[in-house]
Scaffold this motif. Structure first.
Motif, PDB file in Angstrom:
ATOM      1  N   HIS A  89     -49.852 -17.891  12.953  1.00 37.64           N
ATOM      2  CA  HIS A  89     -50.643 -18.999  13.479  1.00 37.64           C
ATOM      3  C   HIS A  89     -51.979 -18.993  12.753  1.00 37.64           C
ATOM      4  O   HIS A  89     -52.683 -17.976  12.724  1.00 37.64           O
ATOM      5  CB  HIS A  89     -50.850 -18.831  14.984  1.00 37.64           C
ATOM      6  N   ASP A  90     -52.335 -20.116  12.140  1.00 39.43           N
ATOM      7  CA  ASP A  90     -53.532 -20.169  11.303  1.00 39.43           C
ATOM      8  C   ASP A  90     -54.766 -20.687  12.026  1.00 39.43           C
ATOM      9  O   ASP A  90     -55.759 -21.050  11.402  1.00 39.43           O
ATOM     10  CB  ASP A  90     -53.270 -21.027  10.067  1.00 39.43           C
ATOM     11  N   GLY A  91     -54.717 -20.721  13.355  1.00 40.59           N
ATOM     12  CA  GLY A  91     -55.830 -21.246  14.131  1.00 40.59           C
ATOM     13  C   GLY A  91     -55.592 -22.651  14.624  1.00 40.59           C
ATOM     14  O   GLY A  91     -56.279 -23.127  15.538  1.00 40.59           O
ATOM     15  N   GLN A  92     -54.588 -23.320  14.032  1.00 42.46           N
ATOM     16  CA  GLN A  92     -54.281 -24.689  14.433  1.00 42.46           C
ATOM     17  C   GLN A  92     -52.814 -24.875  14.798  1.00 42.46           C
ATOM     18  O   GLN A  92     -52.496 -25.577  15.756  1.00 42.46           O
ATOM     19  CB  GLN A  92     -54.656 -25.662  13.306  1.00 42.46           C
ATOM     20  N   ALA A  93     -51.923 -24.256  14.034  1.00 44.42           N
ATOM     21  CA  ALA A  93     -50.496 -24.455  14.286  1.00 44.42           C
ATOM     22  C   ALA A  93     -49.715 -23.251  13.790  1.00 44.42           C
ATOM     23  O   ALA A  93     -50.192 -22.475  12.957  1.00 44.42           O
ATOM     24  CB  ALA A  93     -50.011 -25.727  13.580  1.00 44.42           C
ATOM     25  N   TRP A  94     -48.484 -23.117  14.323  1.00 42.12           N
ATOM     26  CA  TRP A  94     -47.585 -22.069  13.864  1.00 42.12           C
ATOM     27  C   TRP A  94     -46.948 -22.471  12.542  1.00 42.12           C
ATOM     28  O   TRP A  94     -46.594 -23.627  12.328  1.00 42.12           O
ATOM     29  CB  TRP A  94     -46.479 -21.813  14.887  1.00 42.12           C
ATOM     30  N   GLY A  95     -46.794 -21.486  11.656  1.00 38.40           N
ATOM     31  CA  GLY A  95     -46.097 -21.714  10.407  1.00 38.40           C
ATOM     32  C   GLY A  95     -44.601 -21.520  10.566  1.00 38.40           C
ATOM     33  O   GLY A  95     -44.081 -21.336  11.670  1.00 38.40           O
ATOM     34  N   GLU A  96     -43.893 -21.561   9.437  1.00 37.31           N
ATOM     35  CA  GLU A  96     -42.450 -21.388   9.441  1.00 37.31           C
ATOM     36  C   GLU A  96     -42.084 -19.925   9.687  1.00 37.31           C
ATOM     37  O   GLU A  96     -42.839 -19.011   9.365  1.00 37.31           O
ATOM     38  CB  GLU A  96     -41.861 -21.834   8.097  1.00 37.31           C
ATOM     39  N   TRP A  97     -40.894 -19.726  10.247  1.00 37.22           N
ATOM     40  CA  TRP A  97     -40.379 -18.370  10.407  1.00 37.22           C
ATOM     41  C   TRP A  97     -40.023 -17.792   9.036  1.00 37.22           C
ATOM     42  O   TRP A  97     -39.437 -18.477   8.194  1.00 37.22           O
ATOM     43  CB  TRP A  97     -39.137 -18.362  11.297  1.00 37.22           C
ATOM     44  N   THR A  98     -40.395 -16.535   8.820  1.00 40.66           N
ATOM     45  CA  THR A  98     -40.115 -15.838   7.563  1.00 40.66           C
ATOM     46  C   THR A  98     -39.336 -14.568   7.870  1.00 40.66           C
ATOM     47  O   THR A  98     -39.765 -13.766   8.709  1.00 40.66           O
ATOM     48  CB  THR A  98     -41.423 -15.447   6.848  1.00 40.66           C
ATOM     49  N   PRO A  99     -38.180 -14.366   7.232  1.00 38.13           N
ATOM     50  CA  PRO A  99     -37.429 -13.129   7.502  1.00 38.13           C
ATOM     51  C   PRO A  99     -38.178 -11.910   6.983  1.00 38.13           C
ATOM     52  O   PRO A  99     -38.828 -11.955   5.937  1.00 38.13           O
ATOM     53  CB  PRO A  99     -36.115 -13.344   6.744  1.00 38.13           C
ATOM     54  N   LEU A 100     -38.100 -10.826   7.732  1.00 39.93           N
ATOM     55  CA  LEU A 100     -38.636  -9.544   7.288  1.00 39.93           C
ATOM     56  C   LEU A 100     -37.510  -8.731   6.663  1.00 39.93           C
ATOM     57  O   LEU A 100     -36.332  -8.936   6.965  1.00 39.93           O
ATOM     58  CB  LEU A 100     -39.255  -8.787   8.465  1.00 39.93           C
ATOM     59  N   GLU A 101     -37.891  -7.802   5.785  1.00 44.42           N
ATOM     60  CA  GLU A 101     -36.876  -7.019   5.091  1.00 44.42           C
ATOM     61  C   GLU A 101     -36.033  -6.218   6.081  1.00 44.42           C
ATOM     62  O   GLU A 101     -36.504  -5.813   7.148  1.00 44.42           O
ATOM     63  CB  GLU A 101     -37.544  -6.059   4.099  1.00 44.42           C
ATOM     64  N   LYS A 102     -34.787  -5.965   5.695  1.00 54.02           N
ATOM     65  CA  LYS A 102     -33.883  -5.154   6.508  1.00 54.02           C
ATOM     66  C   LYS A 102     -34.531  -3.824   6.859  1.00 54.02           C
ATOM     67  O   LYS A 102     -35.314  -3.274   6.091  1.00 54.02           O
ATOM     68  CB  LYS A 102     -32.584  -4.914   5.733  1.00 54.02           C
ATOM     69  N   GLY A 103     -34.190  -3.295   8.023  1.00 51.93           N
ATOM     70  CA  GLY A 103     -34.830  -2.087   8.517  1.00 51.93           C
ATOM     71  C   GLY A 103     -34.728  -0.900   7.578  1.00 51.93           C
ATOM     72  O   GLY A 103     -33.703  -0.683   6.929  1.00 51.93           O
ATOM     73  N   VAL A 104     -35.812  -0.134   7.505  1.00 56.75           N
ATOM     74  CA  VAL A 104     -35.845   1.105   6.737  1.00 56.75           C
ATOM     75  C   VAL A 104     -35.918   2.267   7.721  1.00 56.75           C
ATOM     76  O   VAL A 104     -36.463   2.147   8.816  1.00 56.75           O
ATOM     77  CB  VAL A 104     -37.046   1.139   5.773  1.00 56.75           C
ATOM     78  N   ALA A 105     -35.361   3.397   7.319  1.00 58.72           N
ATOM     79  CA  ALA A 105     -35.310   4.550   8.210  1.00 58.72           C
ATOM     80  C   ALA A 105     -36.698   5.151   8.380  1.00 58.72           C
ATOM     81  O   ALA A 105     -37.500   5.187   7.451  1.00 58.72           O
ATOM     82  CB  ALA A 105     -34.345   5.596   7.664  1.00 58.72           C
ATOM     83  N   THR A 106     -36.975   5.629   9.575  1.00 55.62           N
ATOM     84  CA  THR A 106     -38.244   6.282   9.860  1.00 55.62           C
ATOM     85  C   THR A 106     -38.090   7.789   9.688  1.00 55.62           C
ATOM     86  O   THR A 106     -37.004   8.298   9.429  1.00 55.62           O
ATOM     87  CB  THR A 106     -38.694   5.966  11.291  1.00 55.62           C
ATOM     88  N   GLY A 107     -39.198   8.510   9.850  1.00 53.17           N
ATOM     89  CA  GLY A 107     -39.167   9.966   9.757  1.00 53.17           C
ATOM     90  C   GLY A 107     -39.625  10.448   8.402  1.00 53.17           C
ATOM     91  O   GLY A 107     -39.628   9.701   7.419  1.00 53.17           O
ATOM     92  N   PRO A 108     -40.032  11.731   8.306  1.00 55.59           N
ATOM     93  CA  PRO A 108     -40.616  12.268   7.074  1.00 55.59           C
ATOM     94  C   PRO A 108     -39.764  12.069   5.836  1.00 55.59           C
ATOM     95  O   PRO A 108     -40.277  11.824   4.759  1.00 55.59           O
ATOM     96  CB  PRO A 108     -40.797  13.757   7.402  1.00 55.59           C
ATOM     97  N   ASP A 109     -38.457  12.188   5.943  1.00 54.86           N
ATOM     98  CA  ASP A 109     -37.581  12.017   4.788  1.00 54.86           C
ATOM     99  C   ASP A 109     -36.739  10.752   4.915  1.00 54.86           C
ATOM    100  O   ASP A 109     -35.640  10.666   4.382  1.00 54.86           O
ATOM    101  CB  ASP A 109     -36.670  13.243   4.633  1.00 54.86           C
ATOM    102  N   MET A 110     -37.280   9.763   5.652  1.00 57.43           N
ATOM    103  CA  MET A 110     -36.552   8.526   5.933  1.00 57.43           C
ATOM    104  C   MET A 110     -35.219   8.838   6.607  1.00 57.43           C
ATOM    105  O   MET A 110     -34.207   8.189   6.356  1.00 57.43           O
ATOM    106  CB  MET A 110     -36.343   7.705   4.653  1.00 57.43           C
ATOM    107  N   GLN A 111     -35.233   9.849   7.475  1.00 57.57           N
ATOM    108  CA  GLN A 111     -34.037  10.253   8.203  1.00 57.57           C
ATOM    109  C   GLN A 111     -34.279  10.033   9.690  1.00 57.57           C
ATOM    110  O   GLN A 111     -34.436  10.962  10.468  1.00 57.57           O
ATOM    111  CB  GLN A 111     -33.720  11.728   7.924  1.00 57.57           C
TER     112      GLN A 111
END
Length: 660
Positions: A89-111
């Motif tokens: 939202h830019d202060g006036q209206a909502w923008g378009e939906w944008t996909p976020l990248e597929k999930g990445v693993a969490t944790g110290p070694d991405m595990q």
């Protein structure tokens, strides 16, 4: 019409003030960490979905300050591919939906064992962000990290050249250059002995139209999201480049080393992660950014002996595949993602050609540890070397370095810092460094004429344990310093106590070979030094410098005193050549060097601590170039990274890369 935020940035540049934070309602404010605001908001199910599939979703909304730099991401448990997306939202209206990248693993070694997060999305000039996930996700939260653009960010960007083909060196900003006063977690993936196989290119899905001053704050926010929200302990990428052509160090451990990153599942040990700050799924790639990617990639490949036009058969044990990969490839080649965006990916042919041309030049990378004066430079060198802090700091006079020549090898044995002081009072940068390093004990080096008793009293009043190491003169002080440690290397370095230039590279060599440094009169072996040599009974004595620094009579006296020992002179026609010869004698190889000006000896003395920490030589250069002897040392030792010790007044950026 320029945005409010850009007007504020213009004011910041002119007035060098921090952008003020105005009142703004936020969904949640969980904590403030090192000046960054962290918000974590649980996603709630909504009955009427806005998704194209008309499925029930989880949704969350967070208020942002449009004048600051924010990173937005999601964390959840369950299926990695949960259809994450966001809109602003830019202060006036909502923008378009944008996909976020597929999930990445969490944790110290991405595990993460079922715990996932999206890649960080940098948000500018928005007052709200709304995110959605599929309802199959559990324990889902939207996470934001917000950082202010500071006057220090403005100054840092203005002082740092871009990394383009017109520069002799590959200039890469240090972690400290973007971190500012932020306390970085001093750990990352392990440093591995084997080389990297190549480079994986990423993008950060960032708004492409940020200002140069935004970049340090963007990196701080990405760091917080990676290190703290995704539990990667550090920023995931080994290095990053911005749209203006600047390159920045990412993960800790040293750019010259094979530091295991956290950027691509199952690839982190063997591939250098290089990310572009931009969303190249929708935004074009500026030429300056493409050039920075090419130059940085070429340098990284050169350090690990890889050819950009090569291929590698690689097995990803975590994702259970074996593929023939190009040495330079995109994240999408090894994981189900659109990263680094199709607009960048379609330029890979051009990028490979540019990298191949750059590899032919075999350029050195350059970083700088500078400061307003010698005290600030020494403080910066100490903090760069002692990332885990230093319980003890050796404090020596900044105006006269004779007492300090032997400090570096002594301090390196225990990971102690070396800092500078004025005779009558401790400068602010030194006091700040003592606090930042968590120092408990201060060892004052030299007599009361060099460092007054008032300095000791002041430090004790501030809670430090203080003691003094001093002798009757500089020769005796060097002897007393040598008694601080038990030496096992069997070597002693012997330098002139009055012609100090030839001794400047000896501190790093002595530290590397586990040897002390003693001083002598140029024309005769001083009594106190001779007594200490006889006591230590070294197998080798290295006399630093030519006969103009230490006469042959001193060599003969040492040979008579120690008939079993090898007494060798290492000296050249000038201080630059001597530093190169000393380095080649002590180091069989080195991936980096600390570079100091031959006309600013105090920076060289303070630089010994960083050289010792990085197992690197200290080499002297002219203000704008490396002499032929120093250039030969770079070639013979395999040095690829120069860390400049000192400001631009004593060392130009080309000093670590250009041959005279």
């Amino acid at each position: 019409m320029p945005s409010l935020r850009r007007l504020l940035l213009s004011t910041l540049t002119a007035a060098a003030i921090v952008v003020p934070a105005g009142p703004l309602a936020v969904a949640a404010q969980d904590e403030t960490v090192d000046g960054a605001e962290h918000r974590s908001v649980a996603l709630e199910p909504v009955a009427t979905a806005t998704s194209a599939e008309s499925a029930d979703v989880l949704r969350g909304t967070v208020a942002l300050d449009p004048r600051e730099v924010s990173v937005v991401g999601l964390r959840w448990s369950g299926d990695a591919d949960s259809g994450a997306r966001m809109r602003l939202h830019d202060g006036q209206a909502w923008g378009e939906w944008t996909p976020l990248e597929k999930g990445v693993a969490t944790g110290p070694d991405m595990q993460g064992s079922g715990e996932w997060g999206t890649e960080a999305a940098v948000v500018l000039e928005a007052d709200r962000v709304q995110v959605e996930l599929s309802q199959e996700a559990q324990q889902a939260t939207v996470e934001t990290w917000t950082s202010k653009v500071t006057a220090a960010d403005v100054a840092q960007v203005e002082s740092m050249p871009t990394t383009d083909a017109s520069n002799e060196g590959v200039i890469i900003g240090r972690r400290a250059d973007w971190a500012g006063d932020m306390e970085l977690i001093p750990s990352s993936g392990p440093v591995l002995s084997r080389p990297k196989l190549g480079v994986t290119i990423h993008h950060t899905a960032t708004s492409a139209y940020y200002e140069p001053q935004d970049v340090p704050a963007m990196l701080r926010s990405i760091y917080n999201y990676h290190a703290r929200t995704l539990d990667w302990r550090d920023i995931g990428y080994n290095a990053l480049v911005d749209r203006y052509g600047r390159a920045w160090e990412g993960r800790s451990g040293g750019l010259e080393n094979n530091v295991q990153g956290a950027h691509s599942y199952g690839m982190n040990a063997d591939w250098f992660g290089l990310s572009s700050l931009g969303n190249h799924e929708i935004s074009p790639v500026p030429q300056a950014e493409l050039g920075a990617l090419a130059v940085t990639t070429a340098w990284a490949l050169d350090q690990h002996g890889a050819d950009v036009n090569g291929t590698v058969t690689y097995t990803n044990e975590y994702l259970d595949w074996t593929r023939r990969l190009p040495v330079l490839h995109g994240h999408r080649d090894v994981y189900a993602t659109s990263c680094p965006g199709w607009r960048l990916y379609q330029l890979f042919g051009t990028l490979r050609s540019q990298v191949a041309a750059q590899q032919q030049q075999d350029r050195s990378a350059v970083q700088r540890i500078g400061g307003a004066d010698r005290y600030a430079v020494a403080a910066g060198l100490a903090k760069e070397a002692a990332v885990h802090g230093a319980r003890t700091a050796y404090l020596t006079q900044g105006a006269e370095i004779a007492d300090a020549l032997g400090v570096g090898p002594v301090a390196s044995r225990t990971g102690s810092a070396v800092l500078l002081t004025r005779t009558q009072g401790v400068p602010g940068p030194t006091l700040d460094a003592l606090e930042d390093l968590g120092t408990e004990e201060v060892v004052v080096v030299g007599g009361e004429t060099a460092v007054s008793p008032g300095v000791e009293r002041s430090l004790r009043q501030q809670g430090y344990a203080v003691r003094r190491v001093a002798g009757a003169n500089r020769y005796d002080t060097a002897v007393q310093l040598s008694r601080e440690q038990r030496w096992t290397g069997g070597t002693v370095y012997l330098a002139s106590g009055s012609n100090l230039a030839d001794a400047l590279g000896g501190g790093a060599a002595a530290a590397h070979t586990d040897a002390p440094m003693l001083l002598t009169h140029p024309g005769h072996l001083t009594t106190v030094t001779a007594a200490r040599l006889a006591e230590m009974q070294p197998a080798r004595v290295v006399v630093l410098g030519g006969t103009g620094a230490v006469e042959n009579s001193v060599v003969r006296q040492a040979e008579e005193l120690l008939p079993w020992a090898s007494v060798e002179r290492i000296g050249g026609t000038n201080r630059y050549t001597t530093s190169a010869l000393v380095a080649q004698d002590a180091f069989p190889e080195a991936s980096s060097a600390v570079v100091a000006s031959g006309s600013a000896p105090v920076d060289a003395v303070a630089g010994t601590q960083l050289a010792a920490d990085r197992e690197a030589p200290l080499l002297l250069t002219r203000k704008t170039c490396r002499t032929s002897a120093v250039d030969e040392a770079y070639s013979s030792l395999g040095i690829g990274l120069s860390r400049l010790a000192g400001g631009t007044g004593v060392l130009g950026w080309d000093a670590g890369a250009r041959r005279c």
